[in-house]
Design an enzyme around this catalytic site. Structure first.
Site, PDB file in Angstrom:
ATOM      1  N   SER A   1       0.842  -1.203   0.000  1.00 18.55           N
ATOM      2  CA  SER A   1       0.000   0.000   0.000  1.00 18.55           C
ATOM      3  C   SER A   1       0.872   1.247   0.000  1.00 18.55           C
ATOM      4  CB  SER A   1      -0.921   0.016   1.224  1.00 18.55           C
ATOM      5  OG  SER A   1      -1.858  -1.033   1.147  1.00 18.55           O
TER       6      SER A   1
ATOM      7  N   GLU B   1       2.521   5.885   3.025  1.00 23.44           N
ATOM      8  CA  GLU B   1       2.927   4.809   3.923  1.00 23.44           C
ATOM      9  C   GLU B   1       4.343   4.363   3.571  1.00 23.44           C
ATOM     10  OE1 GLU B   1       1.479   0.238   4.651  1.00 23.44           O
ATOM     11  OE2 GLU B   1      -0.051   1.801   4.587  1.00 23.44           O
TER      12      GLU B   1
END
Length: 306
Positions: free
Chosen positions: A223, A295
């Protein structure tokens, strides 16, 4: 800096190797490191970490190589510690004690063979336990902090500590180890006895979900953006609503299968990936007023938060 590095290498008595990080990251993007260290056991790792603290040397700890983007334009001028050999796993009743470099696949298979449930949510991910604890890895509504019992780590004073932790000590994608010069050595996980067939079914279901989302088709870091509860929907959904799936820069592309995956579809450079990340953030903010937060960690980029 050179003097401190020389003192550091003299203290640890381990010869640095030259490695290309392309072979150690899930993005398959990287550059040459001439300061690549591979401790053979926890004792060697402790010596490295303590010497680094004494000499004020900044280290980068490399596990499974996911969730990072390495600059492929400049030689990496800081020591990199690869934890691949720190992979010992022990089972004690309903607990697993594993070193920081233990990978998810081995952890899950040992848990399955021991009829222990709690790790199914990470099955199929490419990471290691140390990285999972550091970032409080989360998927399918579960996170690593839910099954933590004790963590053995070296603090910023060079002292080895074994401490119990609670779920409340962690937050979404945040652990007590971030933004601190702490080094995770091993972790004790508190699991539950369960029927092997039930555990295996959960593992296979999670792996299939990842296959269906195209996780394994092209290199990626996992992600790209964190989810923000205040946005009321996942980042991948927001990116899809903004019609950004398939958007590309050079060899980098927003996955057509999953909006929160930026993939290396055709020999992407680190700049391709980074530029596409910025483009997605700009487009989403322009269309929704929502600011996505990465992230992925940037490694080896000057003046860049990592």
């Amino acid at each position: 800096m050179i003097k401190r590095l020389n003192n550091f290498f003299e203290k640890i008595n381990i010869k640095p190797q030259t490695k290309n990080l392309i072979n150690y990251t899930t993005y398959k993007i990287g550059n040459i490191s001439k300061l690549f260290l591979i401790p053979k056991n926890i004792q060697e790792a402790e010596n490295i970490f303590k010497a680094a603290i004494e000499e004020k040397i900044t280290l980068f700890i490399l596990g499974g190589g996911s969730n990072i983007l390495v600059n492929d334009k400049e030689e990496l001028d800081f020591p990199i510690i690869y934890t691949g050999h720190l992979n010992k796993i022990e089972v004690h009743d309903n607990k697993i004690v594993a070193e920081c470099g233990a990978n998810f696949e081995n952890l899950c298979k040992i848990a399955l063979n021991s009829s222990l449930s709690g790790l199914e949510f990470i099955y199929g991910l490419p990471g290691t336990l140390g990285g999972a604890v550091w970032m409080n890895a989360r998927c399918f509504g579960n996170e690593i902090s839910e099954i933590l019992k004790k963590i053995t780590f070296i603090n910023d004073k060079g002292k080895t500590i074994c401490k119990e932790f609670k779920k409340e000590d962690f937050k979404y994608k945040v652990s007590p180890f971030q933004n601190k010069n702490f080094f995770i050595l091993k972790t004790e996980l508190n699991l539950k006895k369960e029927n092997k067939k039930i555990i295996e079914e959960k593992m296979n279901k999670n792996k299939q979900a990842r296959i269906n989302k195209g996780h394994y088709l092209f290199p990626s870091s996992g992600s790209t953006f964190k989810n923000n509860k205040s946005f009321l929907r996942p980042s991948g959904q927001i990116i899809e609503e903004c019609k950004l799936k398939g958007l590309s820069v050079g060899g980098a592309e927003v996955s057509k299968y999953h909006g929160n995956f930026i993939i290396n579809i055709n020999n992407a450079t680190s700049n391709d990936i980074k530029s596409l990340i910025e483009k997605v953030k700009t487009e989403v903010y322009s269309k929704t007023g929502l600011l996505l937060e990465e992230e992925v960690l940037y490694i080896g980029f000057k003046n860049q938060k990592s």
